[in-house]
Design a protein around this motif. Structure first.
Motif, short mmCIF file in Angstrom:
data_model
loop_
_atom_site.label_atom_id
_atom_site.label_comp_id
_atom_site.label_asym_id
_atom_site.label_seq_id
_atom_site.Cartn_x
_atom_site.Cartn_y
_atom_site.Cartn_z
N PHE A 85 0.87 -1.17 0.00
CA PHE A 85 0.00 0.00 0.00
C PHE A 85 0.91 1.23 0.00
O PHE A 85 1.84 1.31 0.80
CB PHE A 85 -0.91 0.00 1.24
CG PHE A 85 -1.96 1.06 1.19
CD1 PHE A 85 -3.12 0.88 0.46
CD2 PHE A 85 -1.79 2.26 1.87
CE1 PHE A 85 -4.09 1.87 0.40
CE2 PHE A 85 -2.75 3.25 1.82
CZ PHE A 85 -3.90 3.06 1.08
N PRO A 86 0.67 2.18 -0.89
CA PRO A 86 1.56 3.35 -0.96
C PRO A 86 1.47 4.21 0.29
O PRO A 86 0.41 4.36 0.87
CB PRO A 86 1.05 4.11 -2.19
CG PRO A 86 -0.34 3.64 -2.40
CD PRO A 86 -0.44 2.24 -1.84
N MET A 87 2.60 4.74 0.68
CA MET A 87 2.62 5.63 1.86
C MET A 87 1.86 6.91 1.57
O MET A 87 1.91 7.43 0.46
CB MET A 87 4.07 5.97 2.23
CG MET A 87 4.83 4.80 2.81
SD MET A 87 6.44 5.30 3.43
CE MET A 87 5.96 6.16 4.91
N ARG B 95 5.02 0.05 7.11
CA ARG B 95 4.87 -0.57 5.79
C ARG B 95 3.64 -1.46 5.84
O ARG B 95 3.48 -2.24 6.77
CB ARG B 95 6.10 -1.38 5.43
CG ARG B 95 5.96 -2.03 4.07
CD ARG B 95 7.20 -2.77 3.67
NE ARG B 95 6.98 -3.39 2.38
CZ ARG B 95 7.62 -4.45 1.96
NH1 ARG B 95 8.55 -5.02 2.71
NH2 ARG B 95 7.36 -4.96 0.78
N ILE B 96 2.79 -1.33 4.84
CA ILE B 96 1.58 -2.14 4.76
C ILE B 96 1.63 -2.94 3.46
O ILE B 96 1.74 -2.37 2.38
CB ILE B 96 0.31 -1.27 4.79
CG1 ILE B 96 0.25 -0.48 6.10
CG2 ILE B 96 -0.94 -2.12 4.60
CD1 ILE B 96 -0.91 0.50 6.18
N THR B 97 1.55 -4.25 3.61
CA THR B 97 1.49 -5.14 2.47
C THR B 97 0.16 -5.89 2.54
O THR B 97 -0.19 -6.43 3.59
CB THR B 97 2.65 -6.15 2.47
OG1 THR B 97 3.88 -5.42 2.48
CG2 THR B 97 2.62 -7.05 1.25
N ILE B 98 -0.55 -5.90 1.44
CA ILE B 98 -1.83 -6.57 1.39
C ILE B 98 -1.66 -7.88 0.63
O ILE B 98 -1.26 -7.88 -0.54
CB ILE B 98 -2.90 -5.68 0.73
CG1 ILE B 98 -3.01 -4.37 1.52
CG2 ILE B 98 -4.23 -6.41 0.65
CD1 ILE B 98 -3.69 -3.26 0.80
N ALA C 72 -5.73 2.04 3.97
CA ALA C 72 -5.46 0.72 3.40
C ALA C 72 -6.60 -0.25 3.69
O ALA C 72 -7.08 -0.96 2.80
CB ALA C 72 -4.14 0.16 3.93
N CYS C 73 -7.04 -0.28 4.94
CA CYS C 73 -8.10 -1.22 5.32
C CYS C 73 -9.44 -0.86 4.71
O CYS C 73 -10.23 -1.74 4.34
CB CYS C 73 -8.18 -1.34 6.83
SG CYS C 73 -6.76 -2.20 7.54
N THR C 74 -9.71 0.43 4.57
CA THR C 74 -10.94 0.85 3.90
C THR C 74 -10.93 0.38 2.45
O THR C 74 -11.94 -0.11 1.94
CB THR C 74 -11.10 2.38 3.98
OG1 THR C 74 -11.15 2.75 5.37
CG2 THR C 74 -12.36 2.84 3.28
#
Length: 146
Positions: A15-17, A27-30, A56-58
């Motif tokens: 997910f882009p910052m 850092r978020i990786t889906i 990101a979660c939305t």
């Protein structure tokens, strides 16, 4: 002529910052797995990074048919009350669509904080994302507020 179907492997995307997020803080990786989306978090969950987590979660919930997802906290090194509140907010957002957010990979300290705050029944923790998705029982406190 028969065609064989190859097993699908999880698809991962970062997910882009957000511009407001401090560099190297989260850092978020889906991971799109066959059982459902897993949001992998690395770094800090605090006032500066929770807007990125919410975004990101939305996005994940918008693309999820059953509004269910797991958040992998194994590599979260810090979580303040803002981070905890954001996880609860995301869980409640998922509940509006009859879904849930389940946590996995959380350490002993995080489990203790959930127990002390009374959030353990709502923000349910599992050893792995697979365990979270395999527990098909509805949340015991599906509509409750802390």
């Amino acid at each position: 002529m028969s065609t064989s179907v190859l097993p699908q492997h999880p698809q991962a995307r970062d997910f882009p910052m957000l511009p407001s997020t401090p560099p190297d803080s989260l850092r978020i990786t889906i991971q799109d797995t066959p059982k459902g989306p897993v949001v992998e978090l690395t770094g800090y969950l605090d006032l500066a990074t929770t807007p990125m987590l919410k975004a990101a979660c939305t996005e994940v919930l918008r693309g999820s048919a059953d509004q269910r997802m797991a958040a992998d906290l194994e590599h979260v090194s810090f979580c303040d009350c803002t981070g905890l509140n954001t996880l609860l907010h995301i869980h409640r957002l998922a509940q509006k669509g009859d879904g849930w957010l389940r946590l996995c990979g959380a350490g002993a300290t995080f489990h203790k904080v959930l127990r002390i705050t009374g959030l353990a029944p709502m923000l349910r923790c599992y050893a792995s994302a697979a365990d979270a998705f395999n527990d098909v029982a509805p949340s015991r406190h599906a509509g409750s507020r802390p």
